[in-house]
Enzyme design. Structure first.
Site, mmCIF file in Angstrom:
data_model
loop_
_atom_site.group_PDB
_atom_site.id
_atom_site.type_symbol
_atom_site.label_atom_id
_atom_site.label_comp_id
_atom_site.label_asym_id
_atom_site.label_seq_id
_atom_site.Cartn_x
_atom_site.Cartn_y
_atom_site.Cartn_z
ATOM 1 C CG HIS A 1 6.122 -34.426 20.669
ATOM 2 N ND1 HIS A 1 6.618 -35.231 19.670
ATOM 3 C CD2 HIS A 1 7.151 -34.260 21.541
ATOM 4 C CE1 HIS A 1 7.869 -35.550 19.928
ATOM 5 N NE2 HIS A 1 8.222 -34.970 21.058
ATOM 6 C CG ASP B 1 16.257 -30.783 23.766
ATOM 7 O OD1 ASP B 1 16.449 -31.137 22.588
ATOM 8 O OD2 ASP B 1 15.943 -31.576 24.667
HETATM 9 O O1 DOR Z 1 12.732 -34.752 24.810
HETATM 10 C C1 DOR Z 1 13.295 -34.853 23.729
HETATM 11 N N1 DOR Z 1 12.613 -34.777 22.580
HETATM 12 N N2 DOR Z 1 14.618 -35.084 23.690
HETATM 13 C C2 DOR Z 1 15.256 -35.374 22.528
HETATM 14 O O2 DOR Z 1 16.446 -35.546 22.542
HETATM 15 C C3 DOR Z 1 14.494 -35.527 21.285
HETATM 16 C C4 DOR Z 1 13.297 -34.683 21.341
HETATM 17 C C5 DOR Z 1 12.345 -34.871 20.183
HETATM 18 O O3 DOR Z 1 12.801 -34.805 19.048
HETATM 19 O O4 DOR Z 1 11.152 -35.015 20.404
#
Ligand code: DOR
Length: 343
Positions: free
Chosen positions: A309, A305
């Site tokens: 950012h 996952d």
């Molecule tokens: O924490 C997360 N960030 N969960 C997700 O399902 C999407 C992801 C993101 O794309 O930033």
């Protein structure tokens, strides 16, 4: 015809099919393993790698990543993301549709595939995202590993939080459906209850165990009704694992992330919003139950996952901070070592 290139990897820690560990040499020719033994005499011409003190594993397949191309390249692009994969031993990845534009049509899928063909160092596949009105594309788009549904934790078009819309997708077609299982209605209610609190630890209380369980129960119900191939992404709670342990149809699979195995809510104290992700971190008890479910095959495999950012974005005040854990690709070797050491 020239002979296939040989590669001899020396004195690596090897995990044998029966689960035993062995220190030994591995000889490959043309990319295929031809011999595994405690010591292999070098034949000519052979490239050699001294792997003393290292563990040799097959290429990892990461079945859930959130890369950022197109549209969010200030966080990461397909070249840098695939470099991270290669560094972490990931030789194939399956990527999610929340890029800009969203991957919800054949056109957007083709665009991603073209970009990946030009830039990716490793193998790739791209999910198609479900919206309220792209059923035709969900049925026809190809090539794709499957349909991604955000039942919660998403804004805008990719959020499918109504049972009738979900049912329409489960009822038609046969390709795999992968769900982000969180109950958006419950999240919305709890967000109001906890409004004004800026401690990121509250994130785990807003998007709580019950929100995850409700959505997983609903996805399972629909999957059973239509015998539809279902994959439950990043399972995070003991309750969901116990639910699957009791009743897991043969056409259902589930995954867990390194962060939900190795971290828990105590991480907010040390890394603050860097520990903010969806679904959120849980308790040490959840860590234990998830590990056991993975060992027992109730949870089928690990996915990262990976969701980067910028530090600037993560540095804002909760709840204005984005959810997502970066760097999991490159941290995978640490994770696998922890798993092998029984942690
Ligand atoms: O924490 C997360 N960030 N969960 C997700 O399902 C999407 C992801 C993101 O794309 O930033």
């Amino acid at each position: 015809m020239s002979s296939p290139k040989s590669l001899l990897i020396r004195q690596a820690r090897l995990i044998l099919p029966n689960g035993e560990l062995m220190i030994g040499d591995v000889l490959t020719q043309g990319g295929q393993i031809v011999e595994v033994s405690s010591e292999i005499a070098a034949t000519t011409p052979t490239q050699e790698i001294d792997a003393q003190g290292l563990t040799l594993l097959p290429g990892v397949i990461d079945p859930q990543v959130h890369f950022r191309e197109p549209g969010l390249e200030h966080k990461e692009d397909l070249f840098t993301a695939s470099c991270a994969c290669a560094k972490g031993g990931v030789t194939s990845f399956l990527e999610m549709p929340n890029t800009r534009p969203l991957t919800t049509s054949q056109l957007a899928l083709d665009d991603k595939l073209q970009r990946a063909a030009n830039k990716c160092l490793v193998n790739y596949g791209f999910f198609i995202g479900a919206t309220a009105d792209n059923l035709t594309e969900l049925l026809s788009a190809r090539p794709t590993p499957g349909i991604k549904i955000f039942m919660g934790s998403m804004h805008g078009q990719l959020l499918i939080d109504q049972e009738d819309l979900l049912e329409r997708i489960f009822a038609q077609g046969s390709r795999l459906i992968a769900v982000h299982a969180e109950d958006q209605e419950r999240i919305n209610q709890r967000r109001q209850e906890f409004a004004g609190i800026h401690d990121p630890a509250v994130h785990s209380q807003i998007q709580d165990h019950q929100a995850a369980l409700n959505a997983t129960q609903l996805a399972l119900k629909l999957s059973k009704k239509y015998q539809r191939r279902l994959h439950i992404l990043h399972m995070s709670t003991a309750q969901e694992a116990e639910l699957l342990r009791e009743d897991k149809p043969s056409w259902v699979t589930a995954e867990v992330t390194p962060q939900h195995l190795l971290l828990n809510t105590s991480a907010y104290q040390t890394i603050g919003t860097l520990a903010q992700m969806n679904p959120p971190l849980r308790s040490p008890h959840d860590n234990e139950v998830l590990w056991q479910a993975l060992r027992d095959g109730v949870i089928d495999f690990i996915a990262t996952d990976h969701a980067p950012h910028t530090l600037e974005e993560k540095g804002q005040t909760y709840p204005n901070t984005p959810s997502g854990m970066p760097g999991v690709e490159t941290a995978l070797p640490l994770m696998l070592t922890a798993a092998m050491d029984g942690k």
